[in-house]
Design a protein around this motif. Structure first.
Motif, PDB file in Angstrom:
ATOM      1  N   LEU A  53       5.789   5.909  -5.387  1.00 43.73           N
ATOM      2  CA  LEU A  53       5.193   5.804  -4.054  1.00 43.73           C
ATOM      3  C   LEU A  53       3.983   4.876  -4.082  1.00 43.73           C
ATOM      4  O   LEU A  53       3.646   4.254  -3.076  1.00 43.73           O
ATOM      5  CB  LEU A  53       4.777   7.195  -3.557  1.00 43.73           C
ATOM      6  N   GLU A  54       3.330   4.788  -5.234  1.00 45.69           N
ATOM      7  CA  GLU A  54       2.143   3.936  -5.339  1.00 45.69           C
ATOM      8  C   GLU A  54       2.510   2.454  -5.326  1.00 45.69           C
ATOM      9  O   GLU A  54       1.844   1.645  -4.680  1.00 45.69           O
ATOM     10  CB  GLU A  54       1.357   4.249  -6.629  1.00 45.69           C
ATOM     11  N   ASN A  55       3.567   2.075  -6.054  1.00 42.88           N
ATOM     12  CA  ASN A  55       3.883   0.636  -6.125  1.00 42.88           C
ATOM     13  C   ASN A  55       4.896   0.206  -5.063  1.00 42.88           C
ATOM     14  O   ASN A  55       5.161  -0.999  -4.906  1.00 42.88           O
ATOM     15  CB  ASN A  55       4.347   0.228  -7.540  1.00 42.88           C
ATOM     16  N   GLY A  56       5.477   1.134  -4.333  1.00 39.47           N
ATOM     17  CA  GLY A  56       6.401   0.789  -3.249  1.00 39.47           C
ATOM     18  C   GLY A  56       7.636   0.029  -3.726  1.00 39.47           C
ATOM     19  O   GLY A  56       8.332  -0.601  -2.937  1.00 39.47           O
TER      20      GLY A  56
ATOM     21  N   ARG B  10      -1.099   3.437   1.661  1.00 39.51           N
ATOM     22  CA  ARG B  10      -1.630   3.921   2.937  1.00 39.51           C
ATOM     23  C   ARG B  10      -1.189   3.008   4.075  1.00 39.51           C
ATOM     24  O   ARG B  10      -0.758   3.454   5.135  1.00 39.51           O
ATOM     25  CB  ARG B  10      -3.162   3.992   2.861  1.00 39.51           C
ATOM     26  N   THR B  11      -1.265   1.680   3.844  1.00 34.96           N
ATOM     27  CA  THR B  11      -0.905   0.724   4.899  1.00 34.96           C
ATOM     28  C   THR B  11       0.535   0.216   4.760  1.00 34.96           C
ATOM     29  O   THR B  11       1.007  -0.535   5.609  1.00 34.96           O
ATOM     30  CB  THR B  11      -1.836  -0.499   4.844  1.00 34.96           C
ATOM     31  N   LEU B  12       1.209   0.585   3.675  1.00 40.62           N
ATOM     32  CA  LEU B  12       2.564   0.099   3.372  1.00 40.62           C
ATOM     33  C   LEU B  12       2.603  -1.429   3.313  1.00 40.62           C
ATOM     34  O   LEU B  12       3.550  -2.072   3.768  1.00 40.62           O
ATOM     35  CB  LEU B  12       3.581   0.620   4.392  1.00 40.62           C
ATOM     36  N   GLN B  13       1.548  -1.992   2.744  1.00 34.29           N
ATOM     37  CA  GLN B  13       1.502  -3.438   2.533  1.00 34.29           C
ATOM     38  C   GLN B  13       1.676  -3.729   1.039  1.00 34.29           C
ATOM     39  O   GLN B  13       0.945  -3.184   0.208  1.00 34.29           O
ATOM     40  CB  GLN B  13       0.144  -4.005   2.972  1.00 34.29           C
TER      41      GLN B  13
END
Ligand SMILES: [Zn+2]
Length: 324
Positions: free
Chosen positions: A58-61, A31-34
């Motif tokens: 998408l969850e672990n980026g 959500r925050t792309l952190q």
């Protein structure tokens, strides 16, 4: 995390280490792309940022990889930069928190897989170094890999562009900021795999020549060369291995586990080819119980059949036809 892993990690490190797909590993907030980095001091003034033992999502980026940074007398040395510009920038901030006020002096790239170098953009290009062959691989394949990462990771990749290392290395060692590093030029996981040893702490940064508790990936693998590289690393002096994926390894189990898996994979695929099985039939080969504890083993085995089967058919089928 099963008991076997807990026991191994406690025995080898004295503490629980991050690295596998458990609640203690670094993750990400989509959500925050952190990225949620978990920096672990694996040796004196040496931090590993362990990613999850997962595939890109998408969850672990893309936080599925191990990167590291070392404080040397006059600055900081970084090993690998992660899967995106955002990862590199957040890593740089983390380094500043752990080692305030010291400059980055060197950034090593272990090989050209996208989770290991796409964070380069956050660093001064002239400080990013790798063997010429790794640089060539990044130059020729980096953009296609970045495109694929955009498809897999979406917004996490925003603004990410390929940054090719600015310095080619070919020496057996180099001194960086008052610290000596030994440099090893190997191959097998890819056509150029670069291994770095901090001669002061004895930490060996193996890149993806070694995996621990995660099935090895093989899209660019040459299994024979990979086995030979592991033999080299087995007899290389070190106190600790930081594998490309998985927890830090004080006993060399990452080398043994990776070699064992490669031996089984190669033997299993050769047997399937010699039986005349199709790729789909080969994918149904049962995975031995000792590898069931490896994360993502089902997916990686299927991917390996796709990567390696044609090549083995080309190698083995003519001899089968002659013998008939
Ligand atoms: Zn790799």
């Amino acid at each position: 995390m099963d008991n076997r892993r807990r026991i191994f990690l406690r025995n080898s490190l004295g503490v629980m280490a991050a690295g596998c797909a458990c609640a203690m590993c670094g993750g990400a907030n989509a959500r925050t792309l952190q990225y949620e980095f978990q920096a672990t001091e694996i040796a004196s003034r040496t931090w590993a940022v362990h990613g999850r033992n997962e595939y890109f999502s998408l969850e672990n980026g893309g936080n599925i990889v191990n990167v590291a940074f070392v404080e040397v007398p006059e600055g900081v040395v970084v090993v690998d930069t992660g899967p995106s510009r955002r990862f590199g920038e957040q890593l740089l901030r983390l380094i500043g928190e752990k080692i305030p006020g010291k400059p980055i002096l060197r950034v090593y790239n272990t090989h050209h897989h996208p989770d290991h170098f796409l964070g380069n953009q956050a660093f001064d290009q002239s400080l990013v170094a790798a063997p010429q062959k790794v640089i060539d691989n990044i130059s020729s394949e980096g953009n296609a890999m970045a495109d694929n990462m955009y498809r897999l990771l979406g917004d996490w990749m925003r603004g990410t562009e390929v940054t090719v290392p600015g310095k080619a290395l070919d020496a057996q060692s180099e001194e960086v900021g008052g610290r000596q590093f030994s440099l090893f030029y190997l191959s097998g996981h890819t056509s150029a795999d670069f291994v770095i040893r901090d001669d002061e702490t004895g930490v060996l940064f193996s890149g993806d020549l070694a995996f621990l508790f995660r099935a090895p990936t093989t899209p660019h693998a040459d299994i024979t060369a990979w086995r030979s590289a592991i033999e080299t690393l087995r007899v290389t002096d070190r106190d600790l291995i930081l594998p490309g994926h998985g927890p830090s390894d004080g006993r060399g189990e990452s080398l043994e586990q990776t070699l064992d898996y490669l031996d089984w994979l190669d033997g299993s695929l050769r047997e399937s080819v010699s039986k005349g099985w199709s790729m789909n039939e080969a994918m149904k080969t049962p995975i031995p119980p000792r590898f069931r504890a490896l994360d993502v083993v089902d997916t990686e085995f299927e991917r390996s059949v796709v990567h390696l089967y044609q090549q083995l058919e080309d190698e083995l089928m003519p001899s089968i036809q002659i013998s008939q």
